[in-house]
Design a protein around this motif. Structure first.
Motif, PDB file in Angstrom:
ATOM      1  N   UNK A 107       0.816  -1.224   0.000  1.00 16.37           N
ATOM      2  CA  UNK A 107       0.000   0.000   0.000  1.00 16.37           C
ATOM      3  C   UNK A 107       0.849   1.274   0.000  1.00 16.37           C
ATOM      4  N   UNK A 108       2.082   1.204   0.490  1.00 15.16           N
ATOM      5  CA  UNK A 108       2.943   2.399   0.401  1.00 15.16           C
ATOM      6  C   UNK A 108       3.234   2.672  -1.074  1.00 15.16           C
TER       7      UNK A 108
ATOM      8  N   UNK B 193       8.204  10.671   9.871  1.00 15.11           N
ATOM      9  CA  UNK B 193       7.430   9.835  10.796  1.00 15.11           C
ATOM     10  C   UNK B 193       6.074  10.459  11.117  1.00 15.11           C
ATOM     11  N   UNK B 194       6.013  11.792  11.048  1.00 18.31           N
ATOM     12  CA  UNK B 194       4.742  12.465  11.334  1.00 18.31           C
ATOM     13  C   UNK B 194       3.711  12.218  10.240  1.00 18.31           C
TER      14      UNK B 194
ATOM     15  N   UNK C 254       6.080   0.547  11.082  1.00 19.86           N
ATOM     16  CA  UNK C 254       5.558   1.236   9.900  1.00 19.86           C
ATOM     17  C   UNK C 254       6.201   2.606   9.699  1.00 19.86           C
ATOM     18  N   UNK C 255       6.362   3.366  10.786  1.00 19.61           N
ATOM     19  CA  UNK C 255       6.891   4.722  10.604  1.00 19.61           C
ATOM     20  C   UNK C 255       8.342   4.683  10.131  1.00 19.61           C
TER      21      UNK C 255
ATOM     22  N   UNK D 238      -6.119   5.808  14.545  1.00 15.68           N
ATOM     23  CA  UNK D 238      -4.745   6.328  14.581  1.00 15.68           C
ATOM     24  C   UNK D 238      -4.689   7.688  13.899  1.00 15.68           C
TER      25      UNK D 238
ATOM     26  N   UNK E  33       2.903  -3.416   3.896  1.00 16.53           N
ATOM     27  CA  UNK E  33       2.852  -2.025   3.423  1.00 16.53           C
ATOM     28  C   UNK E  33       3.802  -1.774   2.255  1.00 16.53           C
TER      29      UNK E  33
ATOM     30  N   UNK F   4       2.907   9.229   9.268  1.00 18.13           N
ATOM     31  CA  UNK F   4       2.300   7.903   9.499  1.00 18.13           C
ATOM     32  C   UNK F   4       0.787   7.966   9.783  1.00 18.13           C
TER      33      UNK F   4
ATOM     34  N   UNK G 261       5.661  12.272  18.420  1.00 18.73           N
ATOM     35  CA  UNK G 261       5.414  11.556  17.158  1.00 18.73           C
ATOM     36  C   UNK G 261       5.471  10.037  17.377  1.00 18.73           C
TER      37      UNK G 261
ATOM     38  N   UNK H 265      -6.259  10.242  16.196  1.00 17.14           N
ATOM     39  CA  UNK H 265      -5.335  10.564  17.288  1.00 17.14           C
ATOM     40  C   UNK H 265      -4.261  11.538  16.793  1.00 17.14           C
ATOM     41  N   UNK H 266      -3.771  11.283  15.586  1.00 14.53           N
ATOM     42  CA  UNK H 266      -2.786  12.185  14.987  1.00 14.53           C
ATOM     43  C   UNK H 266      -3.351  13.583  14.816  1.00 14.53           C
TER      44      UNK H 266
ATOM     45  N   UNK I 266      -7.087   1.837  12.027  1.00 13.00           N
ATOM     46  CA  UNK I 266      -6.252   2.797  11.281  1.00 13.00           C
ATOM     47  C   UNK I 266      -6.856   4.190  11.357  1.00 13.00           C
TER      48      UNK I 266
ATOM     49  N   UNK J 100      -1.017   8.688   6.593  1.00 11.47           N
ATOM     50  CA  UNK J 100      -0.996   7.524   5.702  1.00 11.47           C
ATOM     51  C   UNK J 100      -2.043   6.495   6.159  1.00 11.47           C
ATOM     52  N   UNK J 101      -2.130   6.310   7.485  1.00 11.54           N
ATOM     53  CA  UNK J 101      -3.116   5.348   8.001  1.00 11.54           C
ATOM     54  C   UNK J 101      -4.541   5.834   7.720  1.00 11.54           C
TER      55      UNK J 101
ATOM     56  N   UNK K 289      -5.079   5.009   4.181  1.00  4.45           N
ATOM     57  CA  UNK K 289      -5.170   3.555   4.046  1.00  4.45           C
ATOM     58  C   UNK K 289      -6.537   3.048   4.522  1.00  4.45           C
TER      59      UNK K 289
ATOM     60  N   UNK L 285       2.330   8.897  19.258  1.00  2.00           N
ATOM     61  CA  UNK L 285       1.137   8.871  18.388  1.00  2.00           C
ATOM     62  C   UNK L 285       1.211   7.668  17.450  1.00  2.00           C
ATOM     63  N   UNK L 286       2.400   7.407  16.901  1.00  2.00           N
ATOM     64  CA  UNK L 286       2.534   6.257  16.001  1.00  2.00           C
ATOM     65  C   UNK L 286       2.352   4.930  16.726  1.00  2.00           C
TER      66      UNK L 286
ATOM     67  N   UNK M 160       0.149   4.697  18.942  1.00  2.78           N
ATOM     68  CA  UNK M 160      -1.262   4.836  19.332  1.00  2.78           C
ATOM     69  C   UNK M 160      -1.453   4.961  20.841  1.00  2.78           C
TER      70      UNK M 160
ATOM     71  N   UNK N 175       9.619   2.299   8.211  1.00  3.08           N
ATOM     72  CA  UNK N 175       9.554   1.910   6.795  1.00  3.08           C
ATOM     73  C   UNK N 175       9.203   3.129   5.943  1.00  3.08           C
TER      74      UNK N 175
END
Lengths: 422, 233
Positions: A162-163, A367-368, A247-248, A302, B232, A370, B144, A305-306, A299, A373-374, A377, B147-148, B150, A250
């Protein structure tokens, strides 16, 4: 620069080969003791079966494995004396660069250049599903049809990669104007003249994430106006080596390299409008079995939350209108909301610009992305969960068109980041 | 009698005039030093401002992730902050020179003390600035990452990290300036211990639910849908 022992080994391997060699098949490895032998055997079988009339070299390049990979390769040399081994002497392995395949890859390219190979095939040592026919499919377009780079297109479950589906493919397609379906394919074949260009431009002297060496190769080939094509292969199963990345990490690894390529090739991609299909060899393979179930609700949570907590970080990258749209979206629950394609494309472009302008520490910035992206997704999975593979493919093409349509936005912001801030 | 009064008046006037005569040059020197230093300070500040603007200093600083200076600057402009710092430093130096020329009784002790404490003050300012930079960097990294992962209380964790580093930097700076002595050390130890205890309690109590949820997940169906099932890449 790599050590003198490695240079000596390249020279020795080249001296032992009949110059010019038609094909060099190289396997860069790092701690792939479980899989390297099967990949080398498959490559050897492929060379023997499909190119028996042509001179070829099979090379294993390994600089710093400490799990017995090199012992595996040496064991294989007993079966196949034509197998060449590139790497440092014993005991020097620990001092290598942390970027896994780069040094090894460069050694293979140097050897291919040294023996004036017409085609250089780079294989992935972690693949467990490689067939001998991959060698033929990847190399023939170079030898028979004068292509310069052959990218793979593996069979995948509809929601895998999916990326690539949501960011890397649409982004590289919009930037460089070529529809290479899997820019992160992990194996590729290069023509002799492209190898020469890579070495002349010292492409692999610049640090690149281990996850995206192929993306760099592709952008270099396209920006140098080399002929690129793709071949449809079967599924590529990978064996994990060491702890898997979150994930972040990657995302940061892949996008960091893709954005670096963007910065290096600005003059090229700013002139490109639209995109064109590239020639494909073989037939797309349908993946058997159902895709694993995915929890879109988690997702989306998440993402929400972001939106609640990362406003301060995002506001350094995203323009006010985008932040407003995200806040509006975050108020909705998972069932009804979706991140629109144009909004998503602009977010990716804004992050590319933020990366270029260095608005904050680059690792933090990537990373911010992520939670966003979720969010995308979750929207994608909800929409495509019950769809067929063909429908998913059509949806990815539709998203890619939106990336292309939004490219003027990227160019405007790239040229006038202060003045154009909607 | 009249002569004695006249003498006394003459004497007093003479003393006052002598006093004024000895006082005036110092006062004039003080005024002159302040005026000149103000002028010099303004000129140096303006020159520095021109040079920094020519180098696009504000944008470069932002590019180097040194946003803290911008945040603490008037109108968010580090150029303006540096310009004002230079101007006021020269003005303060002018005052010190003027006071020395004025010859006030306090200045002979004041100036050596001010000069002596300058290196310590500089070091303390650097410690605080580095502390603020580090606090911001770590707070953002924690925010960050949390949050990632969760974690719902990501902002709280990030704030705790920020204040932990800030308090640590402030305590180091005060200790360096020898202000407060043992009280600062004691206060810091209590505050630091308190924050660590609060964090330990928060994480401990929070983890209780995470651990129980993890056990629940393991004991229930293993085919539960999750985003981990996705490849992913």
């Amino acid at each position: 620069m790599h050590d003198t022992t490695a240079s000596r080994r390249i020279a020795t391997a080249a001296a032992a080969a009949p110059v010019p060699v038609a094909i060099v098949a190289g396997v860069p490895s790092f701690n792939h003791a479980g899989t390297v032998a099967s990949v080398l055997r498959a490559a050897q079988a492929g060379l023997g079966e499909f190119f028996s009339g042509q001179s070829s070299l099979l090379v294993s390049a390994d600089v710093r494995s400490n799990d017995g990979t090199r012992e595996q390769v040496r064991g294989l040399r007993a079966e196949n004396p034509l197998l060449r081994e590139l790497g440092p002497a014993d005991g020097t392995a620990g001092a290598a660069s942390p970027s896994v395949p780069i040094r090894e890859l460069r050694m293979i390219l140097e050897l291919a250049h040294e023996v004036r190979a017409r085609a250089c095939l780079v294989l992935d040592a972690s693949v467990t599903s490689m067939g001998a026919d991959w060698v033929a499919q990847l190399v023939r377009p170079i030898l028979d049809d004068q292509f310069d780079m052959v990218a793979p297109c593996f069979a995948r479950h509809k929601l895998d990669g999916t990326i690539s589906k949501g960011i890397v493919y649409p982004l590289t397609r919009a930037l460089y104007g070529k529809r290479v379906r899997q820019p992160l394919g992990s194996v590729f074949a290069l023509s002799g003249r492209l190898v020469e260009r890579f070495l002349a431009r010292r492409v692999w002297d610049i640090e690149v994430s281990a996850l995206s060496t192929d993306a760099r190769a592709l952008s270099e080939a396209v920006c140098g106006e080399f002929a690129v094509c793709q071949v449809f292969l079967g599924p590529a199963e990978h064996a994990g080596t060491g702890p898997s990345l979150d994930l972040s990490s990657v995302l940061a690894g892949v996008l960091g390299s893709v954005f670096d390529e963007m910065n290096r090739n600005v003059a090229f991609w700013q002139k490109v409008r639209g995109s064109e299909p590239i020639r494909g060899f073989g037939t797309p393979v349908e993946m058997a079995g159902n895709a694993p179930p995915v929890d879109a609700h988690k997702m989306w949570e998440s993402f929400r939350l972001g939106c609640r907590t990362l406003q301060e970080v995002w506001s350094a990258v995203l323009p006010p209108a985008t932040l407003l749209a995200l806040n509006y979206l975050a108020r909705e629950d998972a069932a009804g909301a979706a991140l629109a394609d144009d909004l998503w494309a602009r977010i990716v472009y804004d992050f590319a610009l933020g990366y270029r302008l260095h608005v904050m520490n680059r690792s933090h910035l990537l990373r911010a992305l992520t939670p966003l992206y979720l969010g995308w997704l979750a929207s994608f999975v909800r929409e495509m969960g019950a769809a067929s593979s063909q429908d998913v493919e059509r949806r990815v093409q539709q998203l890619s068109l939106v990336y292309e349509a939004q490219k003027p936005y990227l160019i405007s912001r790239w040229r006038w980041p202060d003045r154009f801030n909607p | 009698m009249w002569d004695q009064i006249k003498d006394a008046l003459y004497g007093a006037t003479h003393r006052v005039l002598v006093g004024v005569a000895s006082f005036l040059p110092g006062l004039l020197a003080l005024v002159l030093a302040v005026l000149l230093s103000s002028l010099l300070g303004w000129l140096l500040g303006a020159l520095l401002g021109l040079i920094l603007r020519a180098f696009d200093f504000d944008k470069r600083l932002q590019k180097w992730d040194f946003v803290v200076l911008a945040e603490w600057s008037p109108k968010n402009s580090p150029t303006l902050l540096l310009r004002k710092t230079v101007t006021w430093t020269v003005v303060v130096l002018g005052w010190l020179v003027g006071l020395t020329a004025f010859g006030a009784g306090v200045t002979p002790q004041l100036i050596p003390r001010v000069v002596e404490s300058l290196p310590n003050l500089g070091t303390a300012i650097v410690v605080v600035l580095l502390g603020v930079l580090l606090a911001r960097f770590l707070a953002r990294a924690v925010l960050i990452s949390a949050v990632n992962m969760q974690i719902q209380s990501a902002r709280l964790l990030s704030m705790a990290m920020k204040w932990l580093v800030l308090v640590f930097a402030a305590a180091m700076a005060l200790d360096h300036l020898r202000i407060g002595g043992d009280i600062v050390r004691l206060g810091f130890a209590i505050l630091f211990g308190g924050i660590v205890l609060a964090l330990a309690l928060a994480i401990g109590l929070g983890s209780k639910e995470i651990v129980s949820r993890s056990w629940e997940r393991q004991s229930h169906s293993k085919a539960e849908p999750s985003d981990d099932a996705l490849k992913h890449l």
